[in-house]
Design a protein around this motif. Structure first.
Motif, PDB file in Angstrom:
ATOM      1  N   SER A   1     -26.612 -17.198 -56.333  1.00  0.00           N
ATOM      2  CA  SER A   1     -27.582 -18.145 -57.015  1.00  0.00           C
ATOM      3  C   SER A   1     -26.799 -19.751 -57.114  1.00  0.00           C
ATOM      4  N   GLY A   2     -27.832 -20.468 -56.895  1.00  0.00           N
ATOM      5  CA  GLY A   2     -27.506 -21.942 -56.766  1.00  0.00           C
ATOM      6  C   GLY A   2     -27.983 -22.862 -55.537  1.00  0.00           C
ATOM      7  N   GLU A   3     -29.117 -23.478 -56.599  1.00  0.00           N
ATOM      8  CA  GLU A   3     -29.822 -24.596 -55.706  1.00  0.00           C
ATOM      9  C   GLU A   3     -29.786 -24.645 -54.293  1.00  0.00           C
ATOM     10  N   TYR A   4     -30.223 -23.617 -53.883  1.00  0.00           N
ATOM     11  CA  TYR A   4     -30.615 -23.614 -52.335  1.00  0.00           C
ATOM     12  C   TYR A   4     -32.228 -24.229 -52.169  1.00  0.00           C
ATOM     13  N   ASN A   5     -32.544 -24.403 -50.787  1.00  0.00           N
ATOM     14  CA  ASN A   5     -33.917 -24.722 -50.581  1.00  0.00           C
ATOM     15  C   ASN A   5     -34.232 -24.090 -49.379  1.00  0.00           C
ATOM     16  N   VAL A   6     -35.629 -23.757 -49.324  1.00  0.00           N
ATOM     17  CA  VAL A   6     -36.098 -23.214 -48.019  1.00  0.00           C
ATOM     18  C   VAL A   6     -37.340 -24.026 -47.842  1.00  0.00           C
ATOM     19  N   PHE A   7     -37.186 -25.008 -46.801  1.00  0.00           N
ATOM     20  CA  PHE A   7     -38.662 -25.938 -46.594  1.00  0.00           C
ATOM     21  C   PHE A   7     -39.142 -25.554 -45.364  1.00  0.00           C
ATOM     22  N   PHE A   8     -40.679 -25.575 -45.489  1.00  0.00           N
ATOM     23  CA  PHE A   8     -41.673 -25.124 -44.553  1.00  0.00           C
ATOM     24  C   PHE A   8     -42.450 -26.359 -44.014  1.00  0.00           C
ATOM     25  N   GLU A   9     -42.880 -26.216 -42.770  1.00  0.00           N
ATOM     26  CA  GLU A   9     -43.920 -27.050 -42.242  1.00  0.00           C
ATOM     27  C   GLU A   9     -45.389 -26.238 -42.386  1.00  0.00           C
ATOM     28  N   ASN A  10     -46.308 -26.810 -42.505  1.00  0.00           N
ATOM     29  CA  ASN A  10     -47.624 -26.350 -42.725  1.00  0.00           C
ATOM     30  C   ASN A  10     -47.771 -25.429 -41.734  1.00  0.00           C
ATOM     31  N   ASN A  11     -48.597 -24.350 -41.865  1.00  0.00           N
ATOM     32  CA  ASN A  11     -49.020 -23.361 -41.092  1.00  0.00           C
ATOM     33  C   ASN A  11     -47.841 -22.411 -40.639  1.00  0.00           C
ATOM     34  N   THR A  12     -46.977 -21.896 -41.659  1.00  0.00           N
ATOM     35  CA  THR A  12     -45.815 -21.030 -41.215  1.00  0.00           C
ATOM     36  C   THR A  12     -46.024 -19.546 -41.746  1.00  0.00           C
ATOM     37  N   GLU A  13     -45.867 -18.630 -40.861  1.00  0.00           N
ATOM     38  CA  GLU A  13     -46.036 -17.288 -41.507  1.00  0.00           C
ATOM     39  C   GLU A  13     -44.686 -16.652 -41.203  1.00  0.00           C
TER      40      GLU A  13
ATOM     41  N   PHE B   1     -38.119 -11.176 -39.601  1.00  0.00           N
ATOM     42  CA  PHE B   1     -36.800 -10.741 -40.273  1.00  0.00           C
ATOM     43  C   PHE B   1     -36.759  -9.277 -40.674  1.00  0.00           C
ATOM     44  N   ARG B   2     -35.585  -8.810 -40.430  1.00  0.00           N
ATOM     45  CA  ARG B   2     -35.425  -7.676 -41.183  1.00  0.00           C
ATOM     46  C   ARG B   2     -35.344  -7.655 -42.731  1.00  0.00           C
ATOM     47  N   ARG B   3     -34.352  -8.734 -43.119  1.00  0.00           N
ATOM     48  CA  ARG B   3     -34.289  -9.016 -44.305  1.00  0.00           C
ATOM     49  C   ARG B   3     -33.983 -10.534 -44.740  1.00  0.00           C
ATOM     50  N   ILE B   4     -34.286 -10.854 -45.743  1.00  0.00           N
ATOM     51  CA  ILE B   4     -34.189 -12.566 -46.288  1.00  0.00           C
ATOM     52  C   ILE B   4     -33.441 -12.147 -47.404  1.00  0.00           C
ATOM     53  N   ILE B   5     -32.126 -12.788 -47.690  1.00  0.00           N
ATOM     54  CA  ILE B   5     -31.189 -12.779 -48.557  1.00  0.00           C
ATOM     55  C   ILE B   5     -30.770 -14.160 -49.008  1.00  0.00           C
ATOM     56  N   PHE B   6     -31.070 -14.833 -50.200  1.00  0.00           N
ATOM     57  CA  PHE B   6     -30.644 -15.919 -50.665  1.00  0.00           C
ATOM     58  C   PHE B   6     -29.845 -15.599 -51.818  1.00  0.00           C
ATOM     59  N   TYR B   7     -28.340 -15.485 -51.620  1.00  0.00           N
ATOM     60  CA  TYR B   7     -27.383 -15.184 -52.527  1.00  0.00           C
ATOM     61  C   TYR B   7     -25.932 -15.802 -52.169  1.00  0.00           C
TER      62      TYR B   7
ATOM     63  N   TYR C   1     -35.957 -12.580 -35.391  1.00  0.00           N
ATOM     64  CA  TYR C   1     -34.462 -12.338 -35.886  1.00  0.00           C
ATOM     65  C   TYR C   1     -34.109 -11.131 -36.784  1.00  0.00           C
ATOM     66  N   ARG C   2     -32.627 -10.767 -36.888  1.00  0.00           N
ATOM     67  CA  ARG C   2     -32.511  -9.813 -37.640  1.00  0.00           C
ATOM     68  C   ARG C   2     -32.399 -10.096 -39.301  1.00  0.00           C
ATOM     69  N   ASP C   3     -31.304 -10.565 -39.776  1.00  0.00           N
ATOM     70  CA  ASP C   3     -31.379 -10.968 -41.150  1.00  0.00           C
ATOM     71  C   ASP C   3     -31.233 -12.589 -41.421  1.00  0.00           C
ATOM     72  N   LEU C   4     -31.683 -13.208 -42.294  1.00  0.00           N
ATOM     73  CA  LEU C   4     -31.525 -14.424 -42.854  1.00  0.00           C
ATOM     74  C   LEU C   4     -30.621 -14.525 -43.991  1.00  0.00           C
ATOM     75  N   PHE C   5     -29.455 -14.938 -44.072  1.00  0.00           N
ATOM     76  CA  PHE C   5     -28.584 -15.207 -45.212  1.00  0.00           C
ATOM     77  C   PHE C   5     -28.565 -16.605 -45.455  1.00  0.00           C
ATOM     78  N   VAL C   6     -28.655 -17.179 -46.901  1.00  0.00           N
ATOM     79  CA  VAL C   6     -28.362 -18.322 -47.082  1.00  0.00           C
ATOM     80  C   VAL C   6     -27.490 -18.456 -48.286  1.00  0.00           C
ATOM     81  N   GLY C   7     -26.507 -19.291 -48.224  1.00  0.00           N
ATOM     82  CA  GLY C   7     -25.469 -19.336 -49.304  1.00  0.00           C
ATOM     83  C   GLY C   7     -25.641 -20.334 -50.356  1.00  0.00           C
TER      84      GLY C   7
ATOM     85  N   PHE D   1     -34.585 -13.799 -53.482  1.00  0.00           N
ATOM     86  CA  PHE D   1     -34.563 -14.931 -53.692  1.00  0.00           C
ATOM     87  C   PHE D   1     -33.812 -15.223 -54.826  1.00  0.00           C
ATOM     88  N   SER D   2     -32.431 -15.456 -55.083  1.00  0.00           N
ATOM     89  CA  SER D   2     -31.862 -15.657 -56.141  1.00  0.00           C
ATOM     90  C   SER D   2     -32.151 -16.977 -57.105  1.00  0.00           C
ATOM     91  N   GLU D   3     -31.663 -17.017 -58.125  1.00  0.00           N
ATOM     92  CA  GLU D   3     -31.735 -18.000 -59.171  1.00  0.00           C
ATOM     93  C   GLU D   3     -31.321 -19.479 -58.673  1.00  0.00           C
TER      94      GLU D   3
END
Length: 464
Positions: free
Chosen positions: A222-234, A214-220, A194-200, A243-245
């Motif tokens: 701040s505020g109670e976001y979540n990034v969940f993973f399955e096992n064996n993820t790169e 990804f080109r960029r990952i931007i969590f912005y 993908y290009r960029d990952l933006f999470v609000g 990763f903001s506050e």
């Protein structure tokens, strides 16, 4: 097969499977005989013992807590190949319980302790580096101060190098389409480029087992976001990560989750709003804290890892990169990862990365994948020796050291039993003559083919 390209010239005819089977046979034989060779006896630096390891600057000025690893078989050391600074702004406990808790060391050629540093164990290198204690208030410890990075309680090999980083996956090529998760949104993203990952604000993203680019990952913002993973993820990122506050990164503690960031510190046209790294440009990686952060490891080879408190609970990760910087005085709390997911690659071919000529004329040789199954001999060449791919079976000095005359101390070290100096003198060479060292691989018993060889070219052996 992989070799240290910066240090060796490799001409290889064997296969990874043959080397791996040979190594398994060697270890199986040791178990059947009830004998564990000196592999387990050598004190040496190990990558799994470092919670933080960087090439350049390691700066933790406080407030900060490093929690000693409570499991068996590993440590929680902090290392830099150049410089480490501990303390200066607020209580900086490395580890919590310092100095009475002694199983966490700060290791670097150059070390500086500032105000409020509480440390148990310092290893620096008096021969090439420095140790400065500039604290005027609140410093505690170290209880143990050692001055030789190659000869100390954690490493008696004589080699001062800290462990190599995990392999980086190569050039990262992002895709063309952004992934945008709006405030309060939620999305499952399948593996891919993908290009960029933006999470609000309060956004949720679910990443599945597999490889993401990804080109960029931007969590912005701040505020109670979540990034969940399955096992064996790169996850591979070309430029930078924010990763903001008040966010959680892997709150379910999925295992074998890896983050690679290729980019250097920089603004990227103003897109990177991270706090500055160690040299004044926005950091390539930044996590603002106040949440859960749990990855197997984060690797940022060309930029700064920037961390900010508070840690709720403590971050559980190994951190590898160019530099590490605590970016605020909010208390950060760090735990060693419970995983060693980089111990996955296939066995490497045997190659030399360094050596020491001892006073008795014998050699102590450092490298990768040393065993009786992968080393037929230590070959000694004159610098102008003709090297033909696949056609070299010995050195050209009549001074080779055969496998029977080598003592395999560990998978990355062997010693010669006989004086190499005496053998070269007997062959007519004199003081000042220089030589290259190499590994000749065993003949493949199935095909009869020469196994190949690996010549170490970064350093010559000079006759005293």
């Amino acid at each position: 097969m992989k070799v240290n390209q910066a240090r060796s010239t490799d001409f290889l005819k064997g296969t990874r499977q043959n080397v791996f089977r040979g190594l398994l046979a060697l270890l199986t034989l040791a178990v059947l005989l009830g004998f564990i060779p000196s592999i387990s006896q050598a004190a040496e630096y190990k990558l799994e013992d470092f919670m933080i390891l960087v090439d350049d600057q390691l700066i933790i000025r406080g407030a900060a807590d490093v929690n000693a690893y409570t499991g068996a078989g590993r440590r929680t050391d902090l290392g830099s190949r150049y410089f480490a600074e501990i303390g200066g702004k607020a209580r900086c406990r490395i580890p919590v319980g310092a100095p009475t808790v002694a199983d966490v060391a700060v290791i670097a050629p150059n070390i500086r302790l500032g105000n409020f540093a509480a440390v148990s164990h310092i290893i620096y290198d008096a021969a090439t580096g420095s140790y400065l204690d500039v604290a005027t208030a609140g410093r505690i410890g170290p209880d143990l101060l050692e001055i030789d990075m190659g000869n100390n309680s954690l490493n008696d090999t004589g080699f001062k190098d800290l462990p190599a980083f995990p392999a980086f996956p190569g050039a990262i090529v992002p895709g063309l389409v952004d992934v945008v998760i709006p405030s309060g949104g939620s999305q499952v993203v399948p593996p891919g480029a993908y290009r960029d990952l933006f999470v609000g604000f309060k956004g949720k993203v679910y990443l599945q087992s597999g490889v993401y680019t990804f080109r960029r990952i931007i969590f912005y913002p701040s505020g109670e976001y979540n990034v969940f993973f399955e096992n064996n993820t790169e996850v591979r990122v070309k430029e930078f990560v924010t990763f903001s506050e008040y966010g959680n990164v892997n709150p379910t503690m999925a295992t074998d989750v890896i983050l690679y960031v290729e980019g250097a510190d920089g603004s990227y046209g103003g897109a990177n709003k991270n706090p500055v790294g160690v040299y004044g440009e926005p950091a390539a990686f930044y996590y603002a804290g106040d949440g859960h952060f749990c990855l197997c490891f984060v690797y940022v080879p060309n930029g700064t890892i920037g961390l900010r408190g508070k840690s709720q609970p403590p971050h559980v990760t190994q951190w590898f990169g160019l530099s590490f910087l605590e970016v605020s005085t909010l208390r950060i709390s760090l735990n060693q990862s419970t995983e060693t997911c980089y111990v996955r690659p296939g066995i490497e071919c045997a190659c030399i990365t360094d050596f020491i000529l001892k006073s008795d004329g014998t050699l102590q040789v450092k490298g990768v994948n040393f065993s009786e199954e992968t080393v037929e001999r230590l070959a000694i060449f004159t610098p102008n020796a003709p090297l033909v791919a696949g056609g070299v079976t010995s050195g050209n000095t009549a001074s080779d050291q055969l496998q029977a005359n080598l003592t395999f101390v560990s998978l990355d070290r062997f010693d010669t039993q006989n004086s190499v100096v005496a053998a070269l003198n007997a062959a007519g060479y004199v003081s000042g003559d220089e030589f290259l060292l190499g590994i000749i691989y065993p003949i493949d018993l199935k095909t009869g083919n020469i196994g190949g060889y690996c010549i170490f070219t970064d350093k010559t052996l000079a006759l005293p």
